[in-house]
Design a protein around this motif. Sequence first.
Motif, PDB file in Angstrom:
ATOM      1  N   ASP A   1      11.448   5.602   1.504  1.00 27.96           N
ATOM      2  CA  ASP A   1      11.643   7.013   1.823  1.00 27.96           C
ATOM      3  C   ASP A   1      11.924   7.195   3.306  1.00 27.96           C
ATOM      4  N   GLY A   2      11.828   8.429   3.782  1.00 29.50           N
ATOM      5  CA  GLY A   2      12.160   8.728   5.170  1.00 29.50           C
ATOM      6  C   GLY A   2      11.221   8.144   6.186  1.00 29.50           C
TER       7      GLY A   2
ATOM      8  N   ILE B   1       8.715  14.513  -4.265  1.00 25.53           N
ATOM      9  CA  ILE B   1       9.967  15.269  -4.316  1.00 25.53           C
ATOM     10  C   ILE B   1      10.030  16.262  -3.168  1.00 25.53           C
ATOM     11  N   ASN B   2       8.904  16.885  -2.876  1.00 25.58           N
ATOM     12  CA  ASN B   2       8.849  17.841  -1.770  1.00 25.58           C
ATOM     13  C   ASN B   2       9.142  17.152  -0.439  1.00 25.58           C
ATOM     14  N   GLU B   3       8.534  15.992  -0.216  1.00 24.81           N
ATOM     15  CA  GLU B   3       8.734  15.268   1.033  1.00 24.81           C
ATOM     16  C   GLU B   3      10.160  14.756   1.182  1.00 24.81           C
ATOM     17  N   ALA B   4      10.861  14.588   0.063  1.00 31.16           N
ATOM     18  CA  ALA B   4      12.209  14.031   0.106  1.00 31.16           C
ATOM     19  C   ALA B   4      13.284  15.080   0.378  1.00 31.16           C
ATOM     20  N   GLN B   5      12.907  16.343   0.487  1.00 36.20           N
ATOM     21  CA  GLN B   5      13.909  17.395   0.677  1.00 36.20           C
ATOM     22  C   GLN B   5      14.720  17.207   1.956  1.00 36.20           C
ATOM     23  N   ALA B   6      14.044  16.823   3.030  1.00 34.58           N
ATOM     24  CA  ALA B   6      14.762  16.638   4.295  1.00 34.58           C
ATOM     25  C   ALA B   6      15.782  15.524   4.189  1.00 34.58           C
ATOM     26  N   GLY B   7      15.460  14.475   3.439  1.00 36.23           N
ATOM     27  CA  GLY B   7      16.391  13.368   3.285  1.00 36.23           C
ATOM     28  C   GLY B   7      17.611  13.729   2.469  1.00 36.23           C
ATOM     29  N   ILE B   8      17.478  14.681   1.546  1.00 37.46           N
ATOM     30  CA  ILE B   8      18.617  15.085   0.725  1.00 37.46           C
ATOM     31  C   ILE B   8      19.720  15.671   1.591  1.00 37.46           C
ATOM     32  N   VAL B   9      19.335  16.422   2.615  1.00 36.38           N
ATOM     33  CA  VAL B   9      20.334  17.003   3.524  1.00 36.38           C
ATOM     34  C   VAL B   9      21.143  15.907   4.195  1.00 36.38           C
ATOM     35  N   GLY B  10      20.499  14.783   4.473  1.00 33.16           N
ATOM     36  CA  GLY B  10      21.185  13.664   5.112  1.00 33.16           C
ATOM     37  C   GLY B  10      21.858  12.717   4.139  1.00 33.16           C
TER      38      GLY B  10
ATOM     39  N   HIS C   1      20.334  11.205   1.504  1.00 33.72           N
ATOM     40  CA  HIS C   1      19.423  10.198   0.953  1.00 33.72           C
ATOM     41  C   HIS C   1      18.741  10.800  -0.286  1.00 33.72           C
ATOM     42  N   PHE C   2      19.313  10.552  -1.448  1.00 36.27           N
ATOM     43  CA  PHE C   2      18.846  11.186  -2.681  1.00 36.27           C
ATOM     44  C   PHE C   2      17.790  10.372  -3.416  1.00 36.27           C
ATOM     45  N   LEU C   3      17.712   9.085  -3.166  1.00 36.14           N
ATOM     46  CA  LEU C   3      16.842   8.215  -3.949  1.00 36.14           C
ATOM     47  C   LEU C   3      15.366   8.605  -3.871  1.00 36.14           C
ATOM     48  N   PRO C   4      14.819   8.957  -2.701  1.00 35.41           N
ATOM     49  CA  PRO C   4      13.397   9.331  -2.643  1.00 35.41           C
ATOM     50  C   PRO C   4      13.049  10.539  -3.508  1.00 35.41           C
TER      51      PRO C   4
ATOM     52  N   PRO D   1       0.848  -1.193   0.000  1.00 32.36           N
ATOM     53  CA  PRO D   1       0.000   0.000   0.000  1.00 32.36           C
ATOM     54  C   PRO D   1       0.882   1.241   0.000  1.00 32.36           C
ATOM     55  N   PRO D   2       0.456   2.336  -0.628  1.00 31.36           N
ATOM     56  CA  PRO D   2       1.336   3.502  -0.767  1.00 31.36           C
ATOM     57  C   PRO D   2       1.715   4.162   0.546  1.00 31.36           C
ATOM     58  N   ASP D   3       0.903   3.976   1.596  1.00 28.91           N
ATOM     59  CA  ASP D   3       1.180   4.623   2.878  1.00 28.91           C
ATOM     60  C   ASP D   3       1.612   3.634   3.952  1.00 28.91           C
ATOM     61  N   ALA D   4       1.976   2.421   3.560  1.00 34.91           N
ATOM     62  CA  ALA D   4       2.429   1.427   4.533  1.00 34.91           C
ATOM     63  C   ALA D   4       3.798   1.824   5.081  1.00 34.91           C
ATOM     64  N   LEU D   5       3.905   1.943   6.392  1.00 35.43           N
ATOM     65  CA  LEU D   5       5.145   2.372   7.041  1.00 35.43           C
ATOM     66  C   LEU D   5       5.958   1.161   7.482  1.00 35.43           C
ATOM     67  N   ASP D   6       7.269   1.300   7.351  1.00 33.54           N
ATOM     68  CA  ASP D   6       8.189   0.260   7.804  1.00 33.54           C
ATOM     69  C   ASP D   6       9.399   0.953   8.419  1.00 33.54           C
ATOM     70  N   PHE D   7       9.324   1.206   9.726  1.00 33.55           N
ATOM     71  CA  PHE D   7      10.378   1.972  10.384  1.00 33.55           C
ATOM     72  C   PHE D   7      11.682   1.192  10.516  1.00 33.55           C
ATOM     73  N   SER D   8      11.645  -0.077  10.215  1.00 32.50           N
ATOM     74  CA  SER D   8      12.886  -0.854  10.226  1.00 32.50           C
ATOM     75  C   SER D   8      13.644  -0.721   8.909  1.00 32.50           C
ATOM     76  N   ALA D   9      13.026  -0.053   7.924  1.00 29.92           N
ATOM     77  CA  ALA D   9      13.672   0.089   6.612  1.00 29.92           C
ATOM     78  C   ALA D   9      13.591   1.534   6.140  1.00 29.92           C
ATOM     79  N   VAL D  10      13.850   2.478   7.048  1.00 26.75           N
ATOM     80  CA  VAL D  10      13.803   3.898   6.690  1.00 26.75           C
ATOM     81  C   VAL D  10      14.978   4.254   5.790  1.00 26.75           C
ATOM     82  N   ASN D  11      14.688   4.921   4.683  1.00 28.25           N
ATOM     83  CA  ASN D  11      15.712   5.344   3.708  1.00 28.25           C
ATOM     84  C   ASN D  11      16.598   4.173   3.271  1.00 28.25           C
ATOM     85  N   ALA D  12      15.965   3.014   3.117  1.00 25.88           N
ATOM     86  CA  ALA D  12      16.712   1.838   2.674  1.00 25.88           C
ATOM     87  C   ALA D  12      16.949   1.899   1.174  1.00 25.88           C
TER      88      ALA D  12
END
Length: 287
Positions: A70-71, A241-250, A252-255, A48-59
Amino acid sequence: MIPTPTLTLKALRAPRPRIGSRTFVVAVLVLATMTLAALFAPFVAPYPPDALDFSAVNAGPSAAHWLGTDGLGRDLLSRLVYGARTALLGPLLVVIGSTIIGMLLGLLAGWRGGWYDAVLGRVFDVLFAFPSLLLAILAVALFGKGLIAPVIAMSIAYAPFVARLTRALVKAERTRPYVAAYRVAGFGGAFIALRRVLPNVMPIVGAQSTLNFGYVLAELAGLSFLGLGVQPPTPDWGAMINEAQAGIVGGHFLPAIVPAVAVVIVVVAVNIIGEELSDRIGGADLP
């Protein structure tokens, strides 16, 4: 005997698009794949598009997540597939709306001429002065965020481009022998314009309108990137792309790269198809 319009018939008899062209074939396959994936997203997406998996963040890409996550640990492939729905639906509605409005106004201006042509020409000039994205932002400010307001605003913004082309084609068709023959036979102007002239110019107008699809897709994605278009939690390429901005600083470019590449690929594919159709119809041996 009344001569029949020849534009559409000759366009159909013209050489087929160069389906042997690798770029054209690839473009059609890409657009078809994206469209089918959007239509059958529940069956194509692995999660599902909103299924969360905190064990695989930015994997990164893996067997479980082909394009990574994603993040928030959401599967990027699933969000990309579901995001294709809004990413393709919005431009499609804009192209349909602008084409219908533009063709009717262009037909009126080109067929009637006179003050109709003058007034509509001034209206078109005013609309040309406002970029479509600016009108979409204004519509969002007036009616709220989402997809409906930008679609309506962009349909109005792109209508003059279609109307100007339709006007020029109709004015050229109005002087052809078959139109005079229909008049002599006693057919009314409305019948000739709507039942004979309009179908005769539709192939060219439709081919040119196809090119607008890519531009609208990029603009709607930009609007979502600014946070003014499709709103979370609905997946959308621009919003991703908007949601992935925070990850770019860290680092994580893939999202951000995945939806951005999807936008570029679809825009290029649509432009290739539109150019091919325009070359085919424009190259027909018109009377």
